[in-house]
Design a protein around this motif. Structure first.
Motif, PDB file in Angstrom:
ATOM      1  N   GLU A 240       0.826  -1.214   0.000  1.00 31.19           N
ATOM      2  CA  GLU A 240       0.000   0.000   0.000  1.00 31.19           C
ATOM      3  C   GLU A 240       0.856   1.257   0.000  1.00 31.19           C
ATOM      4  O   GLU A 240       0.509   2.251  -0.646  1.00 31.19           O
ATOM      5  CB  GLU A 240      -0.910   0.012   1.225  1.00 31.19           C
ATOM      6  CG  GLU A 240      -2.101  -0.919   1.117  1.00 31.19           C
ATOM      7  CD  GLU A 240      -3.053  -0.751   2.288  1.00 31.19           C
ATOM      8  OE1 GLU A 240      -4.101  -1.406   2.280  1.00 31.19           O
ATOM      9  OE2 GLU A 240      -2.746   0.037   3.212  1.00 31.19           O
ATOM     10  N   GLU A 241       1.965   1.202   0.719  1.00 26.37           N
ATOM     11  CA  GLU A 241       2.824   2.384   0.833  1.00 26.37           C
ATOM     12  C   GLU A 241       3.629   2.589  -0.458  1.00 26.37           C
ATOM     13  O   GLU A 241       3.507   3.601  -1.117  1.00 26.37           O
ATOM     14  CB  GLU A 241       3.756   2.224   2.040  1.00 26.37           C
ATOM     15  CG  GLU A 241       3.000   2.217   3.383  1.00 26.37           C
ATOM     16  CD  GLU A 241       3.895   1.874   4.550  1.00 26.37           C
ATOM     17  OE1 GLU A 241       5.052   1.464   4.313  1.00 26.37           O
ATOM     18  OE2 GLU A 241       3.442   2.002   5.699  1.00 26.37           O
ATOM     19  N   GLN A 242       4.452   1.653  -0.779  1.00 31.63           N
ATOM     20  CA  GLN A 242       5.230   1.683  -2.019  1.00 31.63           C
ATOM     21  C   GLN A 242       5.831   0.303  -2.213  1.00 31.63           C
ATOM     22  O   GLN A 242       6.801  -0.061  -1.559  1.00 31.63           O
ATOM     23  CB  GLN A 242       6.352   2.732  -1.972  1.00 31.63           C
ATOM     24  CG  GLN A 242       7.094   2.848  -3.298  1.00 31.63           C
ATOM     25  CD  GLN A 242       8.120   3.965  -3.274  1.00 31.63           C
ATOM     26  OE1 GLN A 242       8.275   4.660  -2.281  1.00 31.63           O
ATOM     27  NE2 GLN A 242       8.827   4.151  -4.379  1.00 31.63           N
ATOM     28  N   LYS A 243       5.259  -0.470  -3.112  1.00 29.52           N
ATOM     29  CA  LYS A 243       5.640  -1.874  -3.281  1.00 29.52           C
ATOM     30  C   LYS A 243       7.125  -1.992  -3.598  1.00 29.52           C
ATOM     31  O   LYS A 243       7.603  -1.458  -4.600  1.00 29.52           O
ATOM     32  CB  LYS A 243       4.817  -2.506  -4.393  1.00 29.52           C
ATOM     33  CG  LYS A 243       5.029  -4.001  -4.524  1.00 29.52           C
ATOM     34  CD  LYS A 243       4.061  -4.615  -5.519  1.00 29.52           C
ATOM     35  CE  LYS A 243       4.247  -6.118  -5.607  1.00 29.52           C
ATOM     36  NZ  LYS A 243       3.268  -6.754  -6.518  1.00 29.52           N
ATOM     37  N   PRO A 244       7.874  -2.693  -2.739  1.00 28.11           N
ATOM     38  CA  PRO A 244       9.316  -2.824  -2.982  1.00 28.11           C
ATOM     39  C   PRO A 244       9.606  -3.900  -4.023  1.00 28.11           C
ATOM     40  O   PRO A 244       8.790  -4.790  -4.265  1.00 28.11           O
ATOM     41  CB  PRO A 244       9.858  -3.232  -1.610  1.00 28.11           C
ATOM     42  CG  PRO A 244       8.720  -3.957  -0.963  1.00 28.11           C
ATOM     43  CD  PRO A 244       7.455  -3.317  -1.468  1.00 28.11           C
ATOM     44  N   SER A 245      10.775  -3.844  -4.617  1.00 27.71           N
ATOM     45  CA  SER A 245      11.177  -4.891  -5.570  1.00 27.71           C
ATOM     46  C   SER A 245      11.579  -6.155  -4.820  1.00 27.71           C
ATOM     47  O   SER A 245      11.396  -7.274  -5.306  1.00 27.71           O
ATOM     48  CB  SER A 245      12.336  -4.402  -6.442  1.00 27.71           C
ATOM     49  OG  SER A 245      13.423  -3.992  -5.634  1.00 27.71           O
ATOM     50  N   VAL A 246      12.135  -5.976  -3.621  1.00 29.00           N
ATOM     51  CA  VAL A 246      12.499  -7.108  -2.748  1.00 29.00           C
ATOM     52  C   VAL A 246      12.014  -6.778  -1.342  1.00 29.00           C
ATOM     53  O   VAL A 246      12.220  -5.661  -0.851  1.00 29.00           O
ATOM     54  CB  VAL A 246      14.030  -7.335  -2.739  1.00 29.00           C
ATOM     55  CG1 VAL A 246      14.400  -8.391  -1.707  1.00 29.00           C
ATOM     56  CG2 VAL A 246      14.518  -7.762  -4.118  1.00 29.00           C
ATOM     57  N   TYR A 247      11.388  -7.747  -0.711  1.00 31.16           N
ATOM     58  CA  TYR A 247      10.876  -7.544   0.650  1.00 31.16           C
ATOM     59  C   TYR A 247      11.955  -7.958   1.650  1.00 31.16           C
ATOM     60  O   TYR A 247      12.382  -9.111   1.676  1.00 31.16           O
ATOM     61  CB  TYR A 247       9.605  -8.362   0.866  1.00 31.16           C
ATOM     62  CG  TYR A 247       8.454  -7.905   0.007  1.00 31.16           C
ATOM     63  CD1 TYR A 247       7.499  -7.015   0.491  1.00 31.16           C
ATOM     64  CD2 TYR A 247       8.350  -8.344  -1.315  1.00 31.16           C
ATOM     65  CE1 TYR A 247       6.455  -6.583  -0.316  1.00 31.16           C
ATOM     66  CE2 TYR A 247       7.313  -7.912  -2.125  1.00 31.16           C
ATOM     67  CZ  TYR A 247       6.372  -7.031  -1.623  1.00 31.16           C
ATOM     68  OH  TYR A 247       5.342  -6.595  -2.430  1.00 31.16           O
ATOM     69  N   ASN A 248      12.373  -7.014   2.463  1.00 28.44           N
ATOM     70  CA  ASN A 248      13.453  -7.280   3.420  1.00 28.44           C
ATOM     71  C   ASN A 248      12.885  -7.319   4.840  1.00 28.44           C
ATOM     72  O   ASN A 248      13.331  -6.602   5.734  1.00 28.44           O
ATOM     73  CB  ASN A 248      14.526  -6.195   3.301  1.00 28.44           C
ATOM     74  CG  ASN A 248      15.797  -6.577   4.027  1.00 28.44           C
ATOM     75  OD1 ASN A 248      16.132  -7.750   4.137  1.00 28.44           O
ATOM     76  ND2 ASN A 248      16.512  -5.584   4.535  1.00 28.44           N
ATOM     77  N   ILE A 249      11.901  -8.170   5.041  1.00 29.83           N
ATOM     78  CA  ILE A 249      11.165  -8.252   6.305  1.00 29.83           C
ATOM     79  C   ILE A 249      11.789  -9.268   7.250  1.00 29.83           C
ATOM     80  O   ILE A 249      11.828  -9.058   8.468  1.00 29.83           O
ATOM     81  CB  ILE A 249       9.694  -8.649   6.037  1.00 29.83           C
ATOM     82  CG1 ILE A 249       9.046  -7.647   5.089  1.00 29.83           C
ATOM     83  CG2 ILE A 249       8.913  -8.759   7.332  1.00 29.83           C
ATOM     84  CD1 ILE A 249       7.718  -8.140   4.523  1.00 29.83           C
ATOM     85  N   TRP A 250      12.267 -10.392   6.702  1.00 29.86           N
ATOM     86  CA  TRP A 250      12.664 -11.516   7.536  1.00 29.86           C
ATOM     87  C   TRP A 250      13.724 -11.176   8.587  1.00 29.86           C
ATOM     88  O   TRP A 250      13.612 -11.637   9.736  1.00 29.86           O
ATOM     89  CB  TRP A 250      13.151 -12.683   6.676  1.00 29.86           C
ATOM     90  CG  TRP A 250      13.651 -13.816   7.506  1.00 29.86           C
ATOM     91  CD1 TRP A 250      14.926 -14.275   7.613  1.00 29.86           C
ATOM     92  CD2 TRP A 250      12.874 -14.629   8.393  1.00 29.86           C
ATOM     93  NE1 TRP A 250      15.003 -15.320   8.497  1.00 29.86           N
ATOM     94  CE2 TRP A 250      13.751 -15.568   8.995  1.00 29.86           C
ATOM     95  CE3 TRP A 250      11.519 -14.662   8.745  1.00 29.86           C
ATOM     96  CZ2 TRP A 250      13.324 -16.513   9.918  1.00 29.86           C
ATOM     97  CZ3 TRP A 250      11.093 -15.615   9.662  1.00 29.86           C
ATOM     98  CH2 TRP A 250      11.980 -16.530  10.244  1.00 29.86           C
ATOM     99  N   PRO A 251      14.774 -10.394   8.279  1.00 33.17           N
ATOM    100  CA  PRO A 251      15.766 -10.109   9.326  1.00 33.17           C
ATOM    101  C   PRO A 251      15.150  -9.474  10.574  1.00 33.17           C
ATOM    102  O   PRO A 251      15.559  -9.785  11.698  1.00 33.17           O
ATOM    103  CB  PRO A 251      16.738  -9.147   8.626  1.00 33.17           C
ATOM    104  CG  PRO A 251      16.635  -9.503   7.181  1.00 33.17           C
ATOM    105  CD  PRO A 251      15.186  -9.836   6.971  1.00 33.17           C
ATOM    106  N   ASP A 252      14.153  -8.594  10.384  1.00 38.95           N
ATOM    107  CA  ASP A 252      13.502  -7.972  11.540  1.00 38.95           C
ATOM    108  C   ASP A 252      12.643  -8.980  12.314  1.00 38.95           C
ATOM    109  O   ASP A 252      12.598  -8.963  13.551  1.00 38.95           O
ATOM    110  CB  ASP A 252      12.630  -6.801  11.090  1.00 38.95           C
ATOM    111  CG  ASP A 252      13.451  -5.639  10.548  1.00 38.95           C
ATOM    112  OD1 ASP A 252      14.620  -5.499  10.961  1.00 38.95           O
ATOM    113  OD2 ASP A 252      12.926  -4.879   9.706  1.00 38.95           O
ATOM    114  N   ILE A 253      11.958  -9.859  11.591  1.00 31.15           N
ATOM    115  CA  ILE A 253      11.155 -10.891  12.259  1.00 31.15           C
ATOM    116  C   ILE A 253      12.066 -11.839  13.031  1.00 31.15           C
ATOM    117  O   ILE A 253      11.781 -12.201  14.181  1.00 31.15           O
ATOM    118  CB  ILE A 253      10.298 -11.664  11.237  1.00 31.15           C
ATOM    119  CG1 ILE A 253       9.193 -10.755  10.684  1.00 31.15           C
ATOM    120  CG2 ILE A 253       9.691 -12.907  11.869  1.00 31.15           C
ATOM    121  CD1 ILE A 253       8.303 -11.409   9.641  1.00 31.15           C
ATOM    122  N   MET A 254      13.173 -12.221  12.418  1.00 30.60           N
ATOM    123  CA  MET A 254      14.109 -13.122  13.083  1.00 30.60           C
ATOM    124  C   MET A 254      14.674 -12.483  14.342  1.00 30.60           C
ATOM    125  O   MET A 254      14.829 -13.140  15.383  1.00 30.60           O
ATOM    126  CB  MET A 254      15.238 -13.501  12.132  1.00 30.60           C
ATOM    127  CG  MET A 254      16.160 -14.584  12.657  1.00 30.60           C
ATOM    128  SD  MET A 254      15.246 -16.117  12.900  1.00 30.60           S
ATOM    129  CE  MET A 254      16.389 -17.023  13.936  1.00 30.60           C
TER     130      MET A 254
END
Length: 496
Positions: free
Chosen positions: A206-220
């Motif tokens: 919704e904000e600005q669709k990224p080309s790569v999602y870099n979510i996992w390091p924060d979840i880990m």
């Protein structure tokens, strides 16, 4: 009810399904005393048909157990709710993710997105479910289900080279380069991650669709913050909640199951291997089994770091100066809950509790205490990589897998239900065991692992604690393709 009437009930069930081995029925015996009424459900065992593959517990020299979600049962709904709230709080407060979707009420509709065994494609922001051949059968982007056209466009031929490598050897994605691409959510401690990951993807799109999602390091980082072993002594939020209100999160083990473990120990060597730290085990096992819980086992291994516990690096052996040992971790002596010096296999003692270690040295210990060069081992656990695939594929250890979904999805000819079935089952993803197709049902990937790397699948340890150790139990057989290893009965979705 007379014995003749009971016999007629058994005959009726046997006519309905000639492969039925165990019948649970609703007749209850009530023992009345001045203090309480005790209700005991009857378990009636029929011998399996002739020429069927079977196992007997008495055929093994050593029988071992995992702890969490195997011997130790949690209130899964309360456990997942707590984990979800704590991880969301960390991501919103510490990592500044938008609370818009993450802080939505945790309703039954929201819970339905979760299922044990889902696989995260980190870079694309997708959640995957595989079939028995390793093909991507269903996927979502965030919480949005992908159409077949979208699925084919994203994963041509419904395949991805990373999931193909995962299919060939699941351990290959546990650490190293591939672990930065993919994660299988295998138990109730990380099951909420699928929903949290998906909601963050929805927000980023919704904000600005990224080309790569870099979510996992924060979840880990959040999972480490919640579950790291140091947090038990530091009264971290997760451990503090369990300490202050154990009855909300932990189930007491039945006296019948405890008696069965004691009886097993008299006749065979038994052991506990768990990834939990010694202090957490002492608290949870002390609550569930009693303060003398250590007397139930010949040896306890904590903080075992499975699945690496079972796997020498590169599955090889190297000279270490003290015979040939796996390149895995040494056993560590414990003083209280503190890890101290390393200890050799010849120093391990019956009744002892140790930290870390490796399977090779543990089996050396079994050889010493049983007097057998190659003691036959059986292990009971719930995690399909840590407790099932790796010990079976790498160490040829026989496995009984504990799968709550077997009870949550209901079993053939059984009226028993799971108290946490709402949060365990998912309409969005379908059955844990099977995949619904226009032409019928076929195995899910995880059911493929169950059939090929375990001997028997049970919903709870207590179902085998009710039968004699020399009672044959029908089991899976890869050579004959026998699929009757679900005990006491198949999940309904496999009977269609």
């Amino acid at each position: 009810m007379s014995m003749r009437q009971l016999s007629l009930i058994f005959q009726t069930f046997n006519v309905l399904d000639n492969h039925l081995k165990v019948v649970f029925f609703s007749y209850k015996v009530i023992f009345k005393t001045n203090k309480f009424d005790c209700q005991k459900r009857l378990f009636c065992v029929f011998p399996p048909p002739r020429n069927m593959s079977t196992i007997r517990l008495c055929d093994y020299d050593c029988v071992g157990f995992d702890l969490d979600n195997t011997l130790l049962q949690y209130n899964i709904t309360n456990l997942i709710t707590l984990e979800y709230q704590l991880l969301v709080d960390f991501l919103v407060d510490m990592k500044k993710y938008s609370p818009k979707y993450l802080k939505e009420p945790f309703t039954e509709k929201v819970m339905d997105f979760m299922q044990k065994g889902l696989i995260l494609d980190f870079d694309r922001g997708n959640i995957l479910k595989l079939d028995a051949s390793g093909r991507i059968w269903r996927a979502s982007h965030g919480t949005k289900l992908l159409t077949l056209e979208e699925l084919e466009s994203t994963y041509p031929g419904l395949r991805w080279d990373v999931t193909d490598k995962f299919f060939q050897d699941m351990f290959s994605t546990w650490n190293g380069e591939l672990s930065l691409k993919i994660r299988a959510l295998l138990d109730y401690f990380d099951m909420p991650v699928s929903l949290i990951f998906a909601k963050i993807v929805d927000t980023l799109d919704e904000e600005q669709k990224p080309s790569v999602y870099n979510i996992w390091p924060d979840i880990m980082e959040g999972l480490t913050h919640i579950f790291s072993r140091e947090q038990f002594q530091n009264n971290g939020d997760f451990f503090s909640a369990l300490k202050s209100n154990p009855e909300k999160y932990l189930h007491l083990c039945s006296s019948d199951t405890i008696s069965w473990i004691r009886e097993l120990k008299k006749k065979r060597k038994n052991f506990l291997i768990t990834g939990s730290n010694a202090d957490f085990i002492d608290f949870t096992a002390g609550y569930a089994f009693g303060k003398d819980w250590r007397s139930l086992f010949d040896i306890v291994v904590c903080y075992a770091k499975k699945p690496g516990f079972f796997v020498p690096t590169g599955r090889d052996f190297v000279p270490t100066g003290r015979d040939f040992l796996p390149t895995g971790r040494d056993f560590l002596r414990l003083e209280g809950y503190e890890e101290k010096c390393t200890i050799e296999a010849k120093e391990l003692k019956e009744g002892g509790i140790y930290s870390q270690g490796n399977w090779k040295e543990l089996t050396d210990f079994f050889t010493r205490i049983t007097g057998k060069n190659n003691p036959k081992c059986l292990y009971l656990g719930d995690n399909l990589i840590q407790d099932v695939y790796v010990p079976n594929a790498f160490r040829d250890c026989d496995i009984i897998v504990v799968v709550d979904e077997q009870l949550a999805e209901k079993m053939v000819h059984h009226e028993l239900s799971h108290s946490d079935e709402i949060i365990i089952n998912s309409k969005f993803w379908g059955s844990y065991f099977s995949l619904e197709e226009p032409e019928g049902y076929r195995d899910s990937y995880w059911n493929h692992i169950i059939r090929n790397h375990s001997k028997v699948c049970i919903p709870k340890v207590e179902v085998i604690a009710t039968i004699p150790l020399d009672q044959p139990i029908e089991c899976f057989d890869k050579e004959t393709k026998n699929a009757n290893g679900y005990f006491p009965a198949k999940p309904l979705s496999l009977h269609v």
